[in-house]
Design an enzyme around this catalytic site. Structure first.
Site: not given
Ligand code: NHR
Ligand code: GAR
Length: 188
Positions: A8, A109
């Site tokens: 995270g 990404h």
């Protein structure tokens, strides 16, 4: 709304930037909640420390991707988010989910799309002999990793790089461009 599966760090970068740049006052925006498909996702503790609502929805508890996504949608919609941010979220989302959040679903990404869609991007870039790598913020569409590109950043691939070293170099750029892209989206 931010969805995670692990560390995270991109979520944390967004949360920190929201505080530093006072998104609450400037954009009338806040991180409504952080949801994870994994109970052991490290990022959940950080979000809790920041006073952000968190939740876990274990994909393994569902019979199908459709059932998982339906439950996830219900959880998300309880917060009525303007934007759903995938930040290291590792479950492929069904066309129904993607359609439900069309135009307000972003992902980061770890490659310079359209190169290296899918997984293990850093190892594949090194093996291909690439001299640059990077990361891409894109809108999520039903087809994996091909939605409209919102922003990108490039880094060099250096002689002797390992996938881990390259990943760390790319990640520092992710932490710059993802909060910026989210703020830009929220300012429109
Ligand atoms: N869903 C859709 N429909 N479209 C995209 O572009 C998506 C998406 C869901 C996630 C992130 C993506 C990435 O940035 C993302 C983009 C997971 C997988 C994957 O194969 C692929 C791409 C991405 C995220 N996941 C496996 C699965 O079966 C599980 C892998 C695991 O748990 O480690 O879902 O790279
Ligand atoms: C990031 O590098 C992100 O681009 C990548 O995983 C890492 C998550 O880090 N995402 C994917 O590979 C999605 N398939 P984080 O949890 O610390 O943000």
């Amino acid at each position: 709304m931010i969805l995670i599966s692990g560390t995270g760090s991109n979520m944390a970068a967004i949360v920190r930037t929201a505080v530093q740049q006072d998104w609450a006052a400037r954009l009338d925006a806040r991180v409504a909640a952080v949801l994870s498909n994994r109970a052991d996702a490290k990022g959940l503790a950080f979000a809790q420390e920041q006073g952000i609502a968190t939740g876990v929805l274990d994909h393994k508890a569902f019979d199908s991707r459709e059932a998982f996504d339906a439950a996830l949608m219900q959880r998300i919609d309880g917060y009525q988010p303007a934007l759903v941010v995938l930040a290291g979220f590792m479950r492929i989302l069904t066309p129904g989910f993607v359609a439900h959040y069309a135009g307000r679903l972003l992902n980061i990404h770890p490659s310079l799309l359209p190169a290296f869609t899918g997984l293990h991007t850093h190892q594949r870039a090194i093996e291909a002999g690439c001299k640059v790598a990077g990361c891409t913020v894109h809108q999520v569409t039903a087809q994996l990793d091909v939605g409209p590109i919102v922003d990108q950043a490039a880094v060099p691939i250096l002689p002797g790089d390992s996938a881990d070293r390259l990943a760390a170099r790319v990640l520092t750029q992710e932490h710059l461009i993802y909060p910026r892209a989210v703020a830009q989206f929220l300012s429109h």
